[in-house]
Scaffold this motif. Structure first.
Motif, PDB file in Angstrom:
ATOM      1  N   VAL A  86      78.534  -9.588  21.412  1.00  0.00           N
ATOM      2  CA  VAL A  86      78.881  -9.213  20.039  1.00  0.00           C
ATOM      3  C   VAL A  86      79.647 -10.358  19.386  1.00  0.00           C
ATOM      4  CG1 VAL A  86      80.094  -7.532  18.601  1.00  0.00           C
ATOM      5  CG2 VAL A  86      79.028  -6.796  20.727  1.00  0.00           C
ATOM      6  N   CYS A  87      79.341 -10.607  18.113  1.00  0.00           N
ATOM      7  CA  CYS A  87      80.075 -11.594  17.329  1.00  0.00           C
ATOM      8  C   CYS A  87      81.015 -10.853  16.383  1.00  0.00           C
ATOM      9  CB  CYS A  87      79.116 -12.476  16.526  1.00  0.00           C
ATOM     10  SG  CYS A  87      79.963 -13.626  15.436  1.00  0.00           S
ATOM     11  N   PRO A  88      82.329 -11.041  16.495  1.00  0.00           N
ATOM     12  CA  PRO A  88      83.260 -10.353  15.611  1.00  0.00           C
ATOM     13  C   PRO A  88      83.267 -10.914  14.186  1.00  0.00           C
ATOM     14  CG  PRO A  88      84.461 -11.840  17.028  1.00  0.00           C
ATOM     15  CD  PRO A  88      83.026 -11.863  17.487  1.00  0.00           C
ATOM     16  N   MET A  89      82.724 -12.106  14.006  1.00  0.00           N
ATOM     17  CA  MET A  89      82.731 -12.735  12.682  1.00  0.00           C
ATOM     18  C   MET A  89      81.679 -12.138  11.765  1.00  0.00           C
ATOM     19  SD  MET A  89      85.248 -14.674  13.156  1.00  0.00           S
ATOM     20  CE  MET A  89      85.316 -15.741  11.762  1.00  0.00           C
ATOM     21  N   GLU A 115      74.825  -8.309  17.087  1.00  0.00           N
ATOM     22  CA  GLU A 115      74.791  -7.924  18.491  1.00  0.00           C
ATOM     23  C   GLU A 115      73.462  -8.371  19.081  1.00  0.00           C
ATOM     24  OE1 GLU A 115      75.262  -3.701  18.531  1.00  0.00           O
ATOM     25  OE2 GLU A 115      77.386  -3.800  18.048  1.00  0.00           O
ATOM     26  N   TRP A 116      73.482  -8.897  20.311  1.00  0.00           N
ATOM     27  CA  TRP A 116      72.249  -9.298  20.953  1.00  0.00           C
ATOM     28  C   TRP A 116      72.406  -9.178  22.455  1.00  0.00           C
ATOM     29  CZ3 TRP A 116      76.014 -12.494  19.345  1.00  0.00           C
ATOM     30  CH2 TRP A 116      76.408 -13.547  20.155  1.00  0.00           C
ATOM     31  N   SER A 117      71.290  -9.136  23.141  1.00  0.00           N
ATOM     32  CA  SER A 117      71.277  -8.995  24.582  1.00  0.00           C
ATOM     33  C   SER A 117      71.485 -10.353  25.232  1.00  0.00           C
ATOM     34  CB  SER A 117      69.940  -8.401  25.037  1.00  0.00           C
ATOM     35  OG  SER A 117      69.829  -8.468  26.442  1.00  0.00           O
ATOM     36  N   ALA A 118      72.254 -10.384  26.311  1.00  0.00           N
ATOM     37  CA  ALA A 118      72.472 -11.637  27.025  1.00  0.00           C
ATOM     38  C   ALA A 118      71.168 -12.121  27.651  1.00  0.00           C
ATOM     39  CB  ALA A 118      73.533 -11.449  28.093  1.00  0.00           C
ATOM     40  N   PHE A 158      83.241 -17.157  18.942  1.00  0.00           N
ATOM     41  CA  PHE A 158      84.147 -16.058  19.277  1.00  0.00           C
ATOM     42  C   PHE A 158      83.418 -14.825  19.807  1.00  0.00           C
ATOM     43  CE2 PHE A 158      86.121 -18.360  15.668  1.00  0.00           C
ATOM     44  CZ  PHE A 158      87.130 -18.974  16.384  1.00  0.00           C
ATOM     45  N   THR A 159      82.344 -14.995  20.559  1.00  0.00           N
ATOM     46  CA  THR A 159      81.582 -13.853  21.058  1.00  0.00           C
ATOM     47  C   THR A 159      82.306 -13.178  22.210  1.00  0.00           C
ATOM     48  OG1 THR A 159      80.330 -15.285  22.526  1.00  0.00           O
ATOM     49  CG2 THR A 159      79.358 -14.822  20.391  1.00  0.00           C
ATOM     50  N   TYR A 160      82.002 -11.900  22.403  1.00  0.00           N
ATOM     51  CA  TYR A 160      82.557 -11.164  23.525  1.00  0.00           C
ATOM     52  C   TYR A 160      81.513 -10.183  24.037  1.00  0.00           C
ATOM     53  CZ  TYR A 160      83.430  -7.425  20.096  1.00  0.00           C
ATOM     54  OH  TYR A 160      83.282  -6.475  19.131  1.00  0.00           O
ATOM     55  N   GLU A 161      81.713  -9.723  25.276  1.00  0.00           N
ATOM     56  CA  GLU A 161      80.779  -8.780  25.889  1.00  0.00           C
ATOM     57  C   GLU A 161      81.203  -7.354  25.576  1.00  0.00           C
ATOM     58  OE1 GLU A 161      79.028 -10.130  29.943  1.00  0.00           O
ATOM     59  OE2 GLU A 161      81.155 -10.703  29.914  1.00  0.00           O
ATOM     60  N   GLN A 162      80.198  -6.516  25.305  1.00  0.00           N
ATOM     61  CA  GLN A 162      80.433  -5.090  25.104  1.00  0.00           C
ATOM     62  C   GLN A 162      79.309  -4.371  25.828  1.00  0.00           C
ATOM     63  OE1 GLN A 162      80.370  -3.684  21.056  1.00  0.00           O
ATOM     64  NE2 GLN A 162      81.661  -1.949  21.574  1.00  0.00           N
TER      65      GLN A 162
END
Length: 116
Positions: free
Chosen positions: A24-27, A31-34, A15-19
């Motif tokens: 970012v993982c909402p679970m 946070e990590w760099s692509a 369930f990752t998304y870009e910020q």
């Protein structure tokens, strides 16, 4: 970049998304760099900074008290052959090995020294 984002490296949820520039993982909130995702070759080092690899021979750098199964102490200088590096160890244990006199156990890389 493709439409599918990589799973979280910490909890492995999809369930990752870009910020901004981060993923970012909402679970779990990780946070990590692509960019770091592409070059994520984990390097495991021993207590003095030598790079460890699967199959290396190491010695124990300090006495280790063994919990459970009768207990005991793994003494300094005990030679452990044919280690296997793992990522899913208990706590921060990152080596799986057969220790003479004790059998199969997980070790921390901070308590071993590579035999050169």
């Amino acid at each position: 970049m493709s439409d599918a984002l990589p799973a979280c490296p910490e909890c492995h949820e999809a369930f990752t998304y870009e910020q901004g520039a981060l993923l970012v993982c909402p679970m779990c909130g990780h946070e990590w760099s692509a960019d770091a995702e592409e070059a994520s070759a984990t390097v495991i080092r021993d207590s003095v900074g030598n790079v460890l690899e699967d199959g290396d021979t190491v010695t124990i750098a300090k006495d280790l008290k063994v919990k459970g199964a009768g207990g005991g102490v793994v003494k300094v200088g005990t030679k452990v052959r044919g280690i296997r590096l793992i990522e899913d160890g208990v706590g921060d244990h990152d080596i799986d090995a057969t220790v003479p006199g004790f059998g199969r156990m997980q070790l921390k890389s901070s308590v071993v020294k590579k035999v050169l």
